[in-house]
Design a protein around this motif. Structure first.
Motif, PDB file in Angstrom:
ATOM      1  N   VAL A 155      40.133  31.506  47.929  1.00 18.22           N
ATOM      2  CA  VAL A 155      40.818  30.725  46.896  1.00 18.22           C
ATOM      3  C   VAL A 155      42.177  31.353  46.572  1.00 18.22           C
ATOM      4  O   VAL A 155      43.200  30.653  46.465  1.00 18.22           O
ATOM      5  N   VAL A 156      42.204  32.670  46.428  1.00 18.81           N
ATOM      6  CA  VAL A 156      43.456  33.358  46.101  1.00 18.81           C
ATOM      7  C   VAL A 156      44.456  33.208  47.248  1.00 18.81           C
ATOM      8  O   VAL A 156      45.652  32.985  47.018  1.00 18.81           O
ATOM      9  N   ALA A 157      43.983  33.293  48.484  1.00 20.02           N
ATOM     10  CA  ALA A 157      44.883  33.156  49.637  1.00 20.02           C
ATOM     11  C   ALA A 157      45.494  31.760  49.694  1.00 20.02           C
ATOM     12  O   ALA A 157      46.705  31.610  49.929  1.00 20.02           O
ATOM     13  N   ILE A 158      44.671  30.730  49.489  1.00 16.10           N
ATOM     14  CA  ILE A 158      45.176  29.351  49.521  1.00 16.10           C
ATOM     15  C   ILE A 158      46.190  29.135  48.399  1.00 16.10           C
ATOM     16  O   ILE A 158      47.275  28.561  48.609  1.00 16.10           O
ATOM     17  N   ALA A 159      45.846  29.594  47.197  1.00 14.95           N
ATOM     18  CA  ALA A 159      46.763  29.431  46.065  1.00 14.95           C
ATOM     19  C   ALA A 159      48.079  30.176  46.307  1.00 14.95           C
ATOM     20  O   ALA A 159      49.163  29.673  45.978  1.00 14.95           O
ATOM     21  N   SER A 160      47.996  31.374  46.913  1.00 13.80           N
ATOM     22  CA  SER A 160      49.207  32.146  47.197  1.00 13.80           C
ATOM     23  C   SER A 160      50.091  31.434  48.208  1.00 13.80           C
ATOM     24  O   SER A 160      51.321  31.385  48.055  1.00 13.80           O
ATOM     25  N   PHE A 161      49.464  30.866  49.243  1.00 14.40           N
ATOM     26  CA  PHE A 161      50.255  30.170  50.260  1.00 14.40           C
ATOM     27  C   PHE A 161      50.947  28.949  49.670  1.00 14.40           C
ATOM     28  O   PHE A 161      52.127  28.694  49.949  1.00 14.40           O
ATOM     29  N   VAL A 162      50.243  28.195  48.837  1.00 14.14           N
ATOM     30  CA  VAL A 162      50.838  27.032  48.190  1.00 14.14           C
ATOM     31  C   VAL A 162      51.995  27.459  47.299  1.00 14.14           C
ATOM     32  O   VAL A 162      53.062  26.821  47.262  1.00 14.14           O
ATOM     33  N   ALA A 163      51.805  28.575  46.578  1.00 19.24           N
ATOM     34  CA  ALA A 163      52.864  29.075  45.693  1.00 19.24           C
ATOM     35  C   ALA A 163      54.110  29.456  46.492  1.00 19.24           C
ATOM     36  O   ALA A 163      55.240  29.196  46.062  1.00 19.24           O
ATOM     37  N   LEU A 164      53.911  30.063  47.658  1.00 24.92           N
ATOM     38  CA  LEU A 164      55.043  30.461  48.486  1.00 24.92           C
ATOM     39  C   LEU A 164      55.691  29.274  49.182  1.00 24.92           C
ATOM     40  O   LEU A 164      56.923  29.160  49.246  1.00 24.92           O
ATOM     41  N   TRP A 165      54.852  28.381  49.701  1.00 23.58           N
ATOM     42  CA  TRP A 165      55.338  27.288  50.549  1.00 23.58           C
ATOM     43  C   TRP A 165      55.911  26.130  49.735  1.00 23.58           C
ATOM     44  O   TRP A 165      57.038  25.679  49.977  1.00 23.58           O
ATOM     45  N   VAL A 172      42.374  45.587  41.824  1.00 24.06           N
ATOM     46  CA  VAL A 172      43.765  45.171  42.017  1.00 24.06           C
ATOM     47  C   VAL A 172      44.018  44.836  43.482  1.00 24.06           C
ATOM     48  O   VAL A 172      44.598  43.794  43.826  1.00 24.06           O
ATOM     49  N   PHE A 173      43.560  45.697  44.386  1.00 28.86           N
ATOM     50  CA  PHE A 173      43.767  45.445  45.810  1.00 28.86           C
ATOM     51  C   PHE A 173      42.912  44.284  46.308  1.00 28.86           C
ATOM     52  O   PHE A 173      43.275  43.621  47.290  1.00 28.86           O
ATOM     53  N   HIS A 174      41.783  44.028  45.645  1.00 27.44           N
ATOM     54  CA  HIS A 174      40.974  42.862  46.003  1.00 27.44           C
ATOM     55  C   HIS A 174      41.761  41.570  45.798  1.00 27.44           C
ATOM     56  O   HIS A 174      41.594  40.587  46.522  1.00 27.44           O
ATOM     57  N   GLY A 175      42.624  41.561  44.794  1.00 24.35           N
ATOM     58  CA  GLY A 175      43.475  40.396  44.568  1.00 24.35           C
ATOM     59  C   GLY A 175      44.701  40.380  45.461  1.00 24.35           C
ATOM     60  O   GLY A 175      45.183  39.313  45.861  1.00 24.35           O
ATOM     61  N   ILE A 176      45.211  41.571  45.822  1.00 21.66           N
ATOM     62  CA  ILE A 176      46.437  41.645  46.618  1.00 21.66           C
ATOM     63  C   ILE A 176      46.198  41.278  48.073  1.00 21.66           C
ATOM     64  O   ILE A 176      47.028  40.615  48.716  1.00 21.66           O
ATOM     65  N   LYS A 177      45.048  41.675  48.622  1.00 24.63           N
ATOM     66  CA  LYS A 177      44.806  41.475  50.057  1.00 24.63           C
ATOM     67  C   LYS A 177      44.881  40.004  50.472  1.00 24.63           C
ATOM     68  O   LYS A 177      45.513  39.679  51.493  1.00 24.63           O
ATOM     69  N   PRO A 178      44.255  39.069  49.759  1.00 23.91           N
ATOM     70  CA  PRO A 178      44.429  37.661  50.165  1.00 23.91           C
ATOM     71  C   PRO A 178      45.860  37.176  50.023  1.00 23.91           C
ATOM     72  O   PRO A 178      46.293  36.276  50.758  1.00 23.91           O
ATOM     73  N   ALA A 179      46.625  37.766  49.099  1.00 27.04           N
ATOM     74  CA  ALA A 179      48.043  37.413  49.003  1.00 27.04           C
ATOM     75  C   ALA A 179      48.783  37.829  50.265  1.00 27.04           C
ATOM     76  O   ALA A 179      49.681  37.126  50.739  1.00 27.04           O
ATOM     77  N   VAL A 180      48.406  38.977  50.844  1.00 21.61           N
ATOM     78  CA  VAL A 180      49.017  39.432  52.083  1.00 21.61           C
ATOM     79  C   VAL A 180      48.739  38.441  53.211  1.00 21.61           C
ATOM     80  O   VAL A 180      49.621  38.137  54.027  1.00 21.61           O
TER      81      VAL A 180
END
Length: 443
Positions: free
Chosen positions: A408-418, A118-126
């Motif tokens: 990949v998760v970090a890029i997708a998260s940033f696009v989702a936010l931005w 779970v935290f492996h997925g959360i950290k790139p979101a941070v």
């Protein structure tokens, strides 16, 4: 539109509202301020929009969480010191209890593979959230080349040379003083919030309502308020002085409280430097995990200090029982982080009420805000390094495998936010599920 002025709420009625607000104050400062505006200005009409913005402008100039201080200010206007204490404590109490509980669960079961997933997925979101914060603040504040340069210099100083956050704030403030005299047009600041012309009917605290007697300025009241806040802080620090870790925590988080200019993201590098690198209260990955949980709980983001204090108390074994040690550390960190906020309002509020005109950002604050963008960008870069190269060290920063999944998760998260403007909590929830799925099927 109702033309009748609302009746003054009792302290009990106000208490129930502040208690409710503590549980629903998601969305960071902007979301929390929007919730209060909708409820207090539009619906309940406890305060007019002009007076609401007048108080908010003052809170925006202060170190500390502006939404919490705004709640303290409005409650102080209505019910004096009692109201201020009730509103301030109830604003962060739910987050304190929840983060303390989550910290205990984390330390007990955090090594379970599925929890790690779970935290492996959360950290790139941070990483994406912090980077998005830098972009959001920068796009609003960096309106000329000089301010962009200050942001860039702050990033270089902290990322490449390890300059401490307080020195960056001091240097930026001095640059603002000089710039305000030499090129004032480049250091103009705004209040950050556009006043609306909408009217919702007469308010209890309206534009022409005189300030209550307890909000009148006097030097005696200022001295008594300062002495009381200082005395409470000193007495609490003395009470925990028998345990060295708690004493150091009290002093450290008091300093941090006076450096939170620009919001929680700005002071996180300072908290990280002290808590992780200097005192060893927790690790860098644990700090990231706490920031992720802080984003998903109600209350101000600076409540991550509760997480830091809890883990620090357990790590340093301030008491034999881990739960008692954690709660002691969490309580000390939270108490000393928020005590200055009460002093800022109770001591400075009468000055603000006496002026009753629009407050403006000063040139030094404009420069500090620009530098804060660079500081936040440094934080994003630091978190990205720890996330994409989890085994990297200062001596070998790119050691170990590169985590492509996290990128990949970090890029997708940033696009989702931005681009998609998806809510932070939803982004973190989706990333947590991705991390869990990755742990189940690919790890």
């Amino acid at each position: 539109m109702d033309t009748a002025r609302p009746s003054p709420p009792s302290l009990g009625t106000a208490l129930r509202y502040w208690f409710k607000l503590g549980f629903i104050s998601f969305g960071g400062p902007a979301g929390q301020i929007a919730i209060m505006h909708q409820e207090l200005v539009e619906k309940r009409r406890w305060i007019s929009e002009r007076r609401f913005l007048h108080a908010l402008n003052y809170c925006m100039l202060l170190p500390g969480p502006e939404a919490t201080q705004l709640a303290i200010y409005i409650a102080w206007l209505m019910h004096g010191v009692r109201g201020a204490v009730v509103a301030g404590v109830l604003f962060f109490l739910p987050a304190f209890l929840l983060l303390s509980l989550l910290a205990g669960i984390y330390l007990t079961w955090g090594s379970v593979p599925l929890v790690q997933g779970v935290f492996h997925g959360i950290k790139p979101a941070v990483v994406a959230i912090v980077l998005y914060a830098a972009w959001r603040i920068g796009s609003k504040t960096l309106n000329n080349a000089v301010l962009w340069s200050l942001a860039g210099l702050a990033f270089v100083a902290m990322f490449f040379f390890g300059v401490g956050f307080p020195w960056i704030v001091l240097a930026a403030a001095l640059a603002g003083v000089a710039g305000g005299r030499l090129a004032p047009h480049l250091f103009r600041g705004g209040d950050g919030h556009g006043a609306s012309n909408a009217r919702y009917g007469p308010a209890l605290i309206d534009d022409d309502t005189p300030s209550p007697a307890h909000a009148a300025f006097s030097w005696n009241r200022l001295a008594l308020t300062t002495a009381a806040c200082f005395g409470i802080g000193a007495a609490t620090l003395f009470a925990v002085s028998g345990e060295d870790t708690l004493r150091v925590m009290g002093a450290f988080f008091t300093q941090a409280a006076f450096l939170t200019i620009g919001g929680a993201y700005a002071v996180l590098p300072y908290v990280y430097q002290g808590a992780v690198e200097h005192h060893g209260w927790l690790t860098g990955p644990q700090m990231m995990d706490g920031l992720a949980l802080g984003e998903t709980t109600p209350g101000p983001l600076i409540m991550v200090v509760t997480w830091v204090g809890y883990l620090g108390g357990v790590t340093k074994a301030v008491f034999d029982a881990p739960a008692a040690a954690g709660l002691a550390g969490a309580a000390v960190a939270t108490f000393f982080t928020f005590l200055p906020s009460f002093w800022f309002i109770l001591a400075g509020g009468p000055f603000v009420e006496a002026t009753r005109d629009e407050l403006k950002f000063t040139a030094p604050l404009t420069a500090i805000t620009a530098a804060v963008v660079g500081v936040i960008l440094n934080l994003a870069a630091f978190f990205a390094w720890h996330t994409f190269w989890p085994q990297g060290t200062p001596a070998a920063p790119f050691a170990g495998p590169f985590d492509g999944f996290a990128v990949v998760v970090a890029i997708a998260s940033f696009v989702a936010l931005w681009k998609a403007r998806i809510d932070v909590i939803k982004v973190i929830g989706a990333c947590a599920l991705l991390g869990l799925a990755y742990a189940l099927f690919f790890a």
